[in-house]
Write a protein that holds these residues in place. Structure first.
Motif, short mmCIF file in Angstrom:
data_model
loop_
_atom_site.label_atom_id
_atom_site.label_comp_id
_atom_site.label_asym_id
_atom_site.label_seq_id
_atom_site.Cartn_x
_atom_site.Cartn_y
_atom_site.Cartn_z
N ALA A 1 0.84 -1.21 0.00
CA ALA A 1 0.00 0.00 0.00
C ALA A 1 0.87 1.26 0.00
CB ALA A 1 -0.93 -0.01 1.21
N TYR A 2 1.94 1.21 0.76
CA TYR A 2 2.87 2.35 0.82
C TYR A 2 3.48 2.61 -0.55
CZ TYR A 2 6.81 5.29 2.24
OH TYR A 2 7.71 6.33 2.36
N LYS A 3 3.95 1.55 -1.19
CA LYS A 3 4.60 1.70 -2.50
C LYS A 3 3.63 2.24 -3.54
CE LYS A 3 7.39 -1.66 -3.77
NZ LYS A 3 7.97 -3.01 -3.97
N GLU A 4 2.38 1.77 -3.49
CA GLU A 4 1.39 2.25 -4.45
C GLU A 4 1.13 3.74 -4.26
OE1 GLU A 4 -1.03 1.46 -7.76
OE2 GLU A 4 0.51 0.27 -6.73
N ASP A 5 1.02 4.16 -3.01
CA ASP A 5 0.81 5.57 -2.69
C ASP A 5 1.97 6.42 -3.20
OD1 ASP A 5 0.18 8.05 -1.48
OD2 ASP A 5 1.07 7.45 0.42
N VAL A 6 3.19 6.01 -2.89
CA VAL A 6 4.37 6.79 -3.27
C VAL A 6 4.55 6.82 -4.79
CG1 VAL A 6 6.88 6.91 -3.11
CG2 VAL A 6 5.52 6.46 -1.06
N LYS A 7 4.30 5.70 -5.45
CA LYS A 7 4.44 5.67 -6.91
C LYS A 7 3.45 6.61 -7.59
CE LYS A 7 4.29 1.13 -7.39
NZ LYS A 7 4.30 -0.22 -8.03
N LEU A 8 2.19 6.54 -7.18
CA LEU A 8 1.16 7.33 -7.85
C LEU A 8 1.23 8.81 -7.50
CD1 LEU A 8 -1.95 4.97 -7.55
CD2 LEU A 8 -0.51 5.37 -9.56
N ASN A 9 1.49 9.13 -6.25
CA ASN A 9 1.40 10.52 -5.79
C ASN A 9 2.73 11.27 -5.76
OD1 ASN A 9 -1.48 10.50 -5.19
ND2 ASN A 9 -0.97 9.09 -3.53
N TYR A 10 3.82 10.56 -6.00
CA TYR A 10 5.13 11.21 -5.98
C TYR A 10 5.96 10.84 -7.22
CZ TYR A 10 3.99 12.32 -1.14
OH TYR A 10 3.37 12.80 -0.01
N ILE A 11 6.35 9.59 -7.34
CA ILE A 11 7.30 9.20 -8.39
C ILE A 11 6.73 9.41 -9.79
CG2 ILE A 11 8.59 7.27 -9.37
CD1 ILE A 11 8.88 6.17 -6.52
N TYR A 12 5.57 8.83 -10.08
CA TYR A 12 5.01 8.96 -11.43
C TYR A 12 4.43 10.34 -11.70
CZ TYR A 12 5.44 3.87 -11.81
OH TYR A 12 5.92 2.59 -11.86
N LYS A 13 4.10 11.04 -10.63
CA LYS A 13 3.52 12.37 -10.78
C LYS A 13 4.54 13.36 -11.33
CE LYS A 13 0.72 15.73 -8.22
NZ LYS A 13 0.12 16.04 -6.90
N GLU A 14 5.74 13.36 -10.77
CA GLU A 14 6.82 14.24 -11.22
C GLU A 14 8.16 13.51 -11.13
OE1 GLU A 14 5.64 18.80 -10.39
OE2 GLU A 14 5.89 17.64 -8.54
N PRO A 15 8.42 12.59 -12.04
CA PRO A 15 9.63 11.75 -11.94
C PRO A 15 10.93 12.52 -12.10
CG PRO A 15 8.52 11.41 -14.05
CD PRO A 15 7.59 12.22 -13.20
N PHE A 16 10.87 13.74 -12.64
CA PHE A 16 12.08 14.55 -12.83
C PHE A 16 12.47 15.33 -11.59
CE2 PHE A 16 8.33 16.87 -14.09
CZ PHE A 16 8.48 18.10 -13.49
#
Length: 218
Positions: free
Chosen positions: A156-171
């Motif tokens: 659940a943590y990884k899904e949250d971080v991927k969607l709301n942080y990493i994939y949102k602004e990967p740069f």
């Protein structure tokens, strides 16, 4: 001769201005930390390097300034084992207000969206670790139950971080920071053990290659 002196003085002033314009600042105050030594450190690929330090006075004020990096870089403020992570993109001024000895969790940061997001991620990671520890202590679950419960909160943590942080602004620097968070001694995102994590690393790597083609971290 007078004109030459004026010209040289003007050139010197321009040189000073140019140098100051190519620096970043991390400043603020750490309350309740009189006589403590506050370290400003670079978290480089090669390890932790102390750049500067100051012995705090009654008011806890501090100000560190260094040459601006050519690409996003990571730094930290530290008193003993209390750490505040900071990222710097260019010549910004980051202001931090905290209170010792809770400075790692209870601090205010302004002047940098990246640093605000890093604070969010740090608090999320701490909460994840506390929940994992609580699960481990629950002997009623048994070994299989403990492992299943930890795997669920981790997913659940990884899904949250991927969607709301990493994939949102990967740069962004905070997305890079998120990739290397850990739970105990284990990386939360590990492309060697989870093929889905490869996508997260690839998203950040591709963006950094585009925005910061000469960055060492790329």
């Amino acid at each position: 001769m007078k004109h030459i002196r004026l010209f040289l003085a003007a050139m010197a002033a321009l040189a000073v201005a140019s140098c100051s314009n190519n620096k970043f600042k991390v400043e603020g105050e750490i309350a309740n930390a009189k006589d403590s030594v506050l370290y400003f450190e670079n978290v480089s690929l090669e390890g932790i390097n102390v750049l500067d330090s100051v012995k705090l006075s009654d008011n806890g004020n501090f100000s560190f300034s260094e040459e601006a990096p050519g690409a996003p870089e990571f730094y930290r403020l530290r008193i003993s084992d209390q750490i505040i992570n900071v990222s710097i993109d260019s010549t910004e001024t980051v202001n931090i207000k905290a209170k010792y000895p809770e400075m790692a969790t209870e601090y205010e940061v302004s002047g940098s969206d990246n640093c605000e997001k890093i604070k969010e991620l740090t608090l999320k990671q701490m909460d994840l670790q506390n929940r994992a520890i609580a699960i481990q202590k629950n002997t009623a679950l048994g070994i299989n139950g403990i492992n299943d419960s930890i795997n669920k909160i981790l997913a659940a943590y990884k899904e949250d971080v991927k969607l709301n942080y990493i994939y949102k602004e990967p740069f962004k620097a905070y997305s890079y920071f998120a990739l290397f968070q850990a739970l105990g001694n284990w990386l939360i995102f590990n492309p060697r053990t989870d093929k889905d994590d490869i996508k997260a690393f690839a998203a950040v790597a591709t963006s950094w290659d585009t925005y910061y083609p000469h960055a060492e971290r790329g």
